[in-house]
Design a protein around this motif. Structure first.
Motif, PDB file in Angstrom:
ATOM      1  N   ILE A  95      36.522  43.996  45.155  1.00  0.00           N
ATOM      2  CA  ILE A  95      36.785  44.286  43.931  1.00  0.00           C
ATOM      3  C   ILE A  95      35.642  44.280  42.373  1.00  0.00           C
ATOM      4  CG2 ILE A  95      37.010  41.603  42.904  1.00  0.00           C
ATOM      5  CD1 ILE A  95      39.673  42.251  41.146  1.00  0.00           C
ATOM      6  N   THR A  96      36.178  45.345  41.676  1.00  0.00           N
ATOM      7  CA  THR A  96      35.197  45.884  40.498  1.00  0.00           C
ATOM      8  C   THR A  96      35.397  44.787  39.455  1.00  0.00           C
ATOM      9  OG1 THR A  96      36.366  48.061  40.005  1.00  0.00           O
ATOM     10  CG2 THR A  96      34.641  47.866  42.056  1.00  0.00           C
ATOM     11  N   GLY A  97      34.494  44.611  38.136  1.00  0.00           N
ATOM     12  CA  GLY A  97      35.373  44.427  37.523  1.00  0.00           C
ATOM     13  C   GLY A  97      36.056  42.794  37.571  1.00  0.00           C
ATOM     14  N   ALA A  98      35.397  42.421  37.526  1.00  0.00           N
ATOM     15  CA  ALA A  98      35.809  41.059  37.549  1.00  0.00           C
ATOM     16  C   ALA A  98      35.364  40.295  37.104  1.00  0.00           C
ATOM     17  CB  ALA A  98      36.483  40.076  39.521  1.00  0.00           C
ATOM     18  N   PHE A 100      39.781  33.302  50.857  1.00  0.00           N
ATOM     19  CA  PHE A 100      39.284  34.466  51.210  1.00  0.00           C
ATOM     20  C   PHE A 100      38.093  34.715  50.993  1.00  0.00           C
ATOM     21  CE2 PHE A 100      44.047  35.719  50.138  1.00  0.00           C
ATOM     22  CZ  PHE A 100      44.771  35.949  50.436  1.00  0.00           C
ATOM     23  N   ASN A 101      37.257  35.304  51.279  1.00  0.00           N
ATOM     24  CA  ASN A 101      36.221  35.906  51.524  1.00  0.00           C
ATOM     25  C   ASN A 101      36.194  37.408  50.018  1.00  0.00           C
ATOM     26  OD1 ASN A 101      34.769  34.831  53.321  1.00  0.00           O
ATOM     27  ND2 ASN A 101      35.444  36.113  54.613  1.00  0.00           N
ATOM     28  N   VAL A 102      35.309  37.106  48.483  1.00  0.00           N
ATOM     29  CA  VAL A 102      35.983  38.142  48.122  1.00  0.00           C
ATOM     30  C   VAL A 102      34.319  38.149  47.539  1.00  0.00           C
ATOM     31  CG1 VAL A 102      36.611  38.315  45.555  1.00  0.00           C
ATOM     32  CG2 VAL A 102      37.558  36.933  46.994  1.00  0.00           C
ATOM     33  N   THR A 103      34.542  39.820  47.344  1.00  0.00           N
ATOM     34  CA  THR A 103      32.949  40.554  46.701  1.00  0.00           C
ATOM     35  C   THR A 103      32.874  41.308  45.295  1.00  0.00           C
ATOM     36  OG1 THR A 103      31.712  41.042  49.161  1.00  0.00           O
ATOM     37  CG2 THR A 103      31.016  42.294  47.083  1.00  0.00           C
ATOM     38  N   VAL A 104      32.287  40.533  44.481  1.00  0.00           N
ATOM     39  CA  VAL A 104      32.922  41.035  43.276  1.00  0.00           C
ATOM     40  C   VAL A 104      31.430  41.722  42.581  1.00  0.00           C
ATOM     41  CG1 VAL A 104      32.275  40.770  40.187  1.00  0.00           C
ATOM     42  CG2 VAL A 104      33.822  38.628  42.343  1.00  0.00           C
TER      43      VAL A 104
END
Length: 252
Positions: free
Chosen positions: A6-9, A26-30
């Motif tokens: 996700i961009t802009g988080a 979830f695995n999340v990449t910002v």
């Protein structure tokens, strides 16, 4: 669906969206230009990867997506939430401002899509979501760079949804309501009429599995968004009239 980029988080709706996604395992990449506000979540959740990234830089987005895939093994969902919003009438807004807003809002969405699509095509599936706005459908006064960029990503999502349907890749639009965020601060609307960023972020996370093109945080917001699609001119005039009324009341 396990791994999300996700961009802009780093703040507002995006922050609470990320927080809820992590809680939902979830695995999340910002990807964001400033990730300091995410340090607390990073300490608590090893499933969070934060990377400094300006979405106007296509090569940097590709590098970040590659790093995310190396860490988590895939990219099942990508969300373009980064945005730039400016205020002011068109006749005093420089063309450079329009270009910069489009660089973030539209080309950022395009660059993210180009970066994740090779991985999604290889795994024969994926989901790409752009965060839009009602003003991108119905228009709004003194916000034309932002509104027109949101209208552009609506069209982009529709086109790419058709282009990649045979690859098992779908495109969607997040439609949050007017929310108490930094970007919405200059609007002459009382805070009590703006939604809570936490409520919106959590709601979007809970509805991320939806297969519909339009994804909202609540049923009432979905109905309002559908009204904008059905009656864009009337809804635009109505919302502008209400905003003008709030502005006049505030100056009296």
């Amino acid at each position: 669906m396990k791994n999300i980029i996700i961009t802009g988080a780093a703040q507002g709706i995006g922050y609470y969206l990320v927080k809820q996604l992590l809680e939902d395992q979830f695995n999340v990449t910002v990807l964001d230009i400033d990730i300091d506000s995410l340090k607390g979540l990073s300490k608590e959740w090893p499933s969070l990867l934060t990377l400094v990234c300006d979405v106007r830089d296509a090569n940097r987005i590709k590098e970040c997506v590659k790093e995310s895939v190396q860490k988590f093994g895939s990219v099942d969902c990508a969300i373009h939430n980064a945005c730039r919003c400016t205020f002011g009438p068109m006749n005093i807004t420089e063309v450079a401002t329009y270009r910069d807003v489009f660089d973030v809002n539209y080309f950022g969405a395009l660059y993210l899509s180009q970066a994740v699509l090779p991985y999604m095509k290889q795994q024969k599936g994926g989901k790409i979501i752009f965060t839009s706005s009602g003003v991108g459908i119905m228009g709004f006064a003194n916000i034309s760079p932002y509104a027109s960029s949101k209208g552009a990503i609506e069209a982009l999502a529709k086109c790419l949804n058709l282009e990649f349907i045979n690859d098992g890749i779908s495109f969607h639009i997040f439609h949050p309501p007017l929310t108490r965020t930094k970007s919405a601060g200059p609007l002459p609307v009382p805070d009590e009429f703006k939604a809570s960023p936490e409520k919106v972020g959590v709601g979007l996370a809970k509805n991320i599995h939806k297969k519909s093109f339009i994804i909202c945080h609540s049923t009432s917001q979905r109905l309002q968004t559908l009204a904008c699609y059905l009656f864009p001119i009337k809804m635009g005039r109505l919302m502008n009239k209400l905003t003008t009324r709030y502005e006049s009341a505030g100056t009296n």
